[in-house]
Design a protein around this motif. Structure first.
Motif, PDB file in Angstrom:
ATOM      1  N   GLU A   1       9.098  -0.164  -6.956  1.00  0.00           N
ATOM      2  CA  GLU A   1       9.495  -0.243  -8.358  1.00  0.00           C
ATOM      3  C   GLU A   1      11.017  -0.296  -8.501  1.00  0.00           C
ATOM      4  O   GLU A   1      11.541  -0.973  -9.398  1.00  0.00           O
ATOM      5  N   ALA A   2      11.744   0.385  -7.612  1.00  0.00           N
ATOM      6  CA  ALA A   2      13.207   0.402  -7.685  1.00  0.00           C
ATOM      7  C   ALA A   2      13.801  -0.984  -7.464  1.00  0.00           C
ATOM      8  O   ALA A   2      14.828  -1.335  -8.046  1.00  0.00           O
ATOM      9  N   ALA A   3      13.155  -1.786  -6.611  1.00  0.00           N
ATOM     10  CA  ALA A   3      13.575  -3.176  -6.372  1.00  0.00           C
ATOM     11  C   ALA A   3      15.081  -3.276  -6.123  1.00  0.00           C
ATOM     12  O   ALA A   3      15.792  -4.052  -6.757  1.00  0.00           O
ATOM     13  N   ILE A   4      15.573  -2.480  -5.179  1.00  0.00           N
ATOM     14  CA  ILE A   4      17.009  -2.421  -4.902  1.00  0.00           C
ATOM     15  C   ILE A   4      17.445  -3.649  -4.105  1.00  0.00           C
ATOM     16  O   ILE A   4      16.821  -4.017  -3.108  1.00  0.00           O
ATOM     17  N   VAL A   5      18.526  -4.277  -4.566  1.00  0.00           N
ATOM     18  CA  VAL A   5      19.105  -5.438  -3.877  1.00  0.00           C
ATOM     19  C   VAL A   5      20.573  -5.145  -3.603  1.00  0.00           C
ATOM     20  O   VAL A   5      21.301  -4.677  -4.473  1.00  0.00           O
ATOM     21  N   GLU A   6      20.980  -5.408  -2.375  1.00  0.00           N
ATOM     22  CA  GLU A   6      22.381  -5.216  -1.994  1.00  0.00           C
ATOM     23  C   GLU A   6      22.786  -6.358  -1.078  1.00  0.00           C
ATOM     24  O   GLU A   6      22.045  -6.733  -0.168  1.00  0.00           O
ATOM     25  N   ASP A   7      23.970  -6.925  -1.338  1.00  0.00           N
ATOM     26  CA  ASP A   7      24.454  -8.072  -0.567  1.00  0.00           C
ATOM     27  C   ASP A   7      23.435  -9.211  -0.563  1.00  0.00           C
ATOM     28  O   ASP A   7      23.291  -9.930   0.435  1.00  0.00           O
ATOM     29  N   GLY A   8      22.723  -9.339  -1.669  1.00  0.00           N
ATOM     30  CA  GLY A   8      21.756 -10.421  -1.796  1.00  0.00           C
ATOM     31  C   GLY A   8      20.466 -10.207  -1.026  1.00  0.00           C
ATOM     32  O   GLY A   8      19.599 -11.087  -1.001  1.00  0.00           O
ATOM     33  N   LYS A   9      20.301  -9.024  -0.415  1.00  0.00           N
ATOM     34  CA  LYS A   9      19.110  -8.733   0.379  1.00  0.00           C
ATOM     35  C   LYS A   9      18.298  -7.618  -0.276  1.00  0.00           C
ATOM     36  O   LYS A   9      18.843  -6.694  -0.883  1.00  0.00           O
ATOM     37  N   ARG A  10      16.980  -7.690  -0.118  1.00  0.00           N
ATOM     38  CA  ARG A  10      16.101  -6.646  -0.639  1.00  0.00           C
ATOM     39  C   ARG A  10      16.142  -5.424   0.267  1.00  0.00           C
ATOM     40  O   ARG A  10      16.081  -5.558   1.493  1.00  0.00           O
ATOM     41  N   GLN A  11      16.280  -4.258  -0.348  1.00  0.00           N
ATOM     42  CA  GLN A  11      16.421  -3.017   0.409  1.00  0.00           C
ATOM     43  C   GLN A  11      15.192  -2.127   0.261  1.00  0.00           C
ATOM     44  O   GLN A  11      14.499  -2.168  -0.746  1.00  0.00           O
ATOM     45  N   PHE A  12      14.946  -1.329   1.285  1.00  0.00           N
ATOM     46  CA  PHE A  12      13.833  -0.373   1.311  1.00  0.00           C
ATOM     47  C   PHE A  12      12.484  -1.059   1.099  1.00  0.00           C
ATOM     48  O   PHE A  12      11.619  -0.566   0.370  1.00  0.00           O
ATOM     49  N   VAL A  13      12.302  -2.193   1.749  1.00  0.00           N
ATOM     50  CA  VAL A  13      11.003  -2.867   1.716  1.00  0.00           C
ATOM     51  C   VAL A  13      10.021  -2.017   2.525  1.00  0.00           C
ATOM     52  O   VAL A  13      10.263  -1.697   3.698  1.00  0.00           O
ATOM     53  N   VAL A  14       8.929  -1.635   1.897  1.00  0.00           N
ATOM     54  CA  VAL A  14       7.975  -0.709   2.524  1.00  0.00           C
ATOM     55  C   VAL A  14       7.342  -1.343   3.762  1.00  0.00           C
ATOM     56  O   VAL A  14       6.881  -2.497   3.729  1.00  0.00           O
ATOM     57  N   THR A  15       7.322  -0.573   4.847  1.00  0.00           N
ATOM     58  CA  THR A  15       6.784  -1.055   6.123  1.00  0.00           C
ATOM     59  C   THR A  15       5.837  -0.021   6.701  1.00  0.00           C
ATOM     60  O   THR A  15       6.162   1.164   6.775  1.00  0.00           O
ATOM     61  N   SER A  16       4.654  -0.482   7.108  1.00  0.00           N
ATOM     62  CA  SER A  16       3.681   0.413   7.742  1.00  0.00           C
ATOM     63  C   SER A  16       3.139  -0.250   8.999  1.00  0.00           C
ATOM     64  O   SER A  16       3.504  -1.372   9.334  1.00  0.00           O
ATOM     65  N   GLY A  17       2.251   0.470   9.675  1.00  0.00           N
ATOM     66  CA  GLY A  17       1.592  -0.094  10.853  1.00  0.00           C
ATOM     67  C   GLY A  17       0.516  -1.096  10.504  1.00  0.00           C
ATOM     68  O   GLY A  17      -0.122  -1.671  11.391  1.00  0.00           O
ATOM     69  N   GLY A  18       0.312  -1.333   9.202  1.00  0.00           N
ATOM     70  CA  GLY A  18      -0.592  -2.388   8.758  1.00  0.00           C
ATOM     71  C   GLY A  18      -2.059  -2.037   8.752  1.00  0.00           C
ATOM     72  O   GLY A  18      -2.880  -2.840   8.316  1.00  0.00           O
ATOM     73  N   GLY A  19      -2.422  -0.840   9.222  1.00  0.00           N
ATOM     74  CA  GLY A  19      -3.829  -0.478   9.337  1.00  0.00           C
ATOM     75  C   GLY A  19      -4.351   0.320   8.156  1.00  0.00           C
ATOM     76  O   GLY A  19      -3.861   0.202   7.031  1.00  0.00           O
ATOM     77  N   PRO A  20      -5.346   1.179   8.404  1.00  0.00           N
ATOM     78  CA  PRO A  20      -5.991   1.943   7.327  1.00  0.00           C
ATOM     79  C   PRO A  20      -5.254   3.242   7.004  1.00  0.00           C
ATOM     80  O   PRO A  20      -4.182   3.522   7.531  1.00  0.00           O
ATOM     81  N   SER A  21      -5.854   4.037   6.134  1.00  0.00           N
ATOM     82  CA  SER A  21      -5.425   5.382   5.818  1.00  0.00           C
ATOM     83  C   SER A  21      -4.003   5.434   5.263  1.00  0.00           C
ATOM     84  O   SER A  21      -3.693   4.751   4.290  1.00  0.00           O
ATOM     85  N   ILE A  22      -3.110   6.233   5.867  1.00  0.00           N
ATOM     86  CA  ILE A  22      -1.744   6.377   5.369  1.00  0.00           C
ATOM     87  C   ILE A  22      -1.033   5.026   5.346  1.00  0.00           C
ATOM     88  O   ILE A  22      -0.253   4.722   4.431  1.00  0.00           O
ATOM     89  N   MET A  23      -1.319   4.193   6.330  1.00  0.00           N
ATOM     90  CA  MET A  23      -0.709   2.858   6.375  1.00  0.00           C
ATOM     91  C   MET A  23      -1.158   2.025   5.177  1.00  0.00           C
ATOM     92  O   MET A  23      -0.349   1.361   4.520  1.00  0.00           O
ATOM     93  N   GLU A  24      -2.439   2.063   4.896  1.00  0.00           N
ATOM     94  CA  GLU A  24      -2.967   1.355   3.732  1.00  0.00           C
ATOM     95  C   GLU A  24      -2.337   1.879   2.455  1.00  0.00           C
ATOM     96  O   GLU A  24      -1.963   1.094   1.556  1.00  0.00           O
ATOM     97  N   ALA A  25      -2.196   3.197   2.362  1.00  0.00           N
ATOM     98  CA  ALA A  25      -1.616   3.794   1.161  1.00  0.00           C
ATOM     99  C   ALA A  25      -0.203   3.271   0.924  1.00  0.00           C
ATOM    100  O   ALA A  25       0.191   3.003  -0.218  1.00  0.00           O
ATOM    101  N   ALA A  26       0.567   3.119   2.003  1.00  0.00           N
ATOM    102  CA  ALA A  26       1.939   2.628   1.879  1.00  0.00           C
ATOM    103  C   ALA A  26       1.962   1.207   1.326  1.00  0.00           C
ATOM    104  O   ALA A  26       2.665   0.913   0.347  1.00  0.00           O
TER     105      ALA A  26
END
Length: 319
Positions: A155-180
């Motif tokens: 929701e914050a959608a922070i951009v700095e130096d023309g780049k997107r910041q704090f893009v959410v990254t997970s292991g791509g699988g289920p559970s906590i990763m899915e939640a992210a």
């Protein structure tokens, strides 16, 4: 005024397979065909001989048997590093918020089924004890906290130096990763999933942004991509995989190989039960100051506030 005589046109220069092509007299365009064009020429070649049918004649980059050979491991390392790096650059990803955590903690919906006896905890082959199931159900709240933290970052959608910041990254699988990935998706933001080839837990969860859904063969390269762009890491309750990633991150910062970043450890009760960090310091195997490399939090809001404070994202208000 006499007209300038134009030189006679010369026939086109033969191209691939004898097709004429007109000379390109400009200075800037490339003069060699791209690899994909050469591959098309090769596939369209009319020759069908014993030589052309032999694997040795395949273009090296199209020869799967060759690429999967033992001697090509260094090349495969480079490819796994380069592919994700290239696509993330093209996607304008500047930095990431990495979320680690268990693949076994149920979502609130799954926890309800477990309470009603309609589900099987953590997809275990053997039934878990009632006490263990109860503990998993209690930890379903962390699914919601991971989801909420990812939502706040998206929701914050922070951009700095023309780049997107704090893009959410997970292991791509289920559970906590899915939640992210789910939380970022609900905030209308793209998110990254770094899957690993395993006998199980293979399909990416449905909330990973398709163009940022990666699959790795090598754990080392996957772990490298977790941290190359990481500017904050949230660690939720988890098992061997979570502990591996968490302790490697601590080691990198402790030894000075990586600059400090916010590390948010979710769930004081869980971590105090499974790891005695203070005892490590008392035994002298780590320094007391090493315990300040991470902070324990309970809620997504606490974690996001610490990230904001660390990077001074929002201006301070007087008073």
């Amino acid at each position: 005024m006499s007209q300038r005589t134009q030189p006679p046109k010369k026939p086109g220069i033969p191209g691939p397979h004898g097709k004429p092509q007109q000379p390109d007299r400009s200075l800037t365009p490339r003069k060699f065909f791209k690899a994909e064009q050469e591959a098309a020429f090769s596939e369209a070649a009319p020759q069908d001989t014993e030589q052309t049918r032999h694997p040795a004649y395949r273009l090296a980059f199209q020869d799967t048997d060759f690429l999967l050979g033992e001697d090509l491991r260094p090349v495969r390392f480079q490819l796994e590093l380069l592919k994700a790096e290239t696509l993330l650059d093209e996607g304008n990803v500047g930095s990431t918020l990495v979320i680690y955590g268990s693949a076994r903690i149920p979502s609130p919906e799954e926890a309800k089924l477990l309470q009603e006896g309609a589900g099987r905890a953590a997809d275990e082959a053997e039934p878990l004890s009632d006490e263990t199931v109860a503990r998993l159900i209690a930890k379903s709240r962390y699914y919601e906290e991971a989801r909420r933290l990812a939502f706040l970052a998206g929701e914050a959608a922070i951009v700095e130096d023309g780049k997107r910041q704090f893009v959410v990254t997970s292991g791509g699988g289920p559970s906590i990763m899915e939640a992210a990935n789910r939380g970022a998706h609900e905030a209308g933001a793209e998110s990254i999933g770094l899957n690993i080839v395993l006998p199980h837990e293979q399909a990416p969860n449905e909330y990973v942004t398709p163009r940022f859904s990666f699959q790795f063969h090598y754990f080392a390269l996957r772990k490298m991509h977790f941290l190359l762009r990481a500017r904050a890491v949230a660690v939720f309750p988890g098992g061997f995989g979570t502990l591996d990633e968490f302790f490697e991150l601590l080691t990198l910062i402790q030894t000075g190989k990586m600059k400090p970043i916010p590390i948010l450890l979710f769930g004081e009760q869980f971590w105090n039960r499974v790891i005695n960090f203070q005892a490590l310091a008392e035994e002298g195997v780590i320094s007391q100051e090493d315990l300040s490399l991470f902070r324990v939090v309970e809620t997504a809001e606490q974690a996001w506030e610490r990230i904001n404070k660390f990077y001074q994202i929002y201006p301070k208000h007087p008073g």
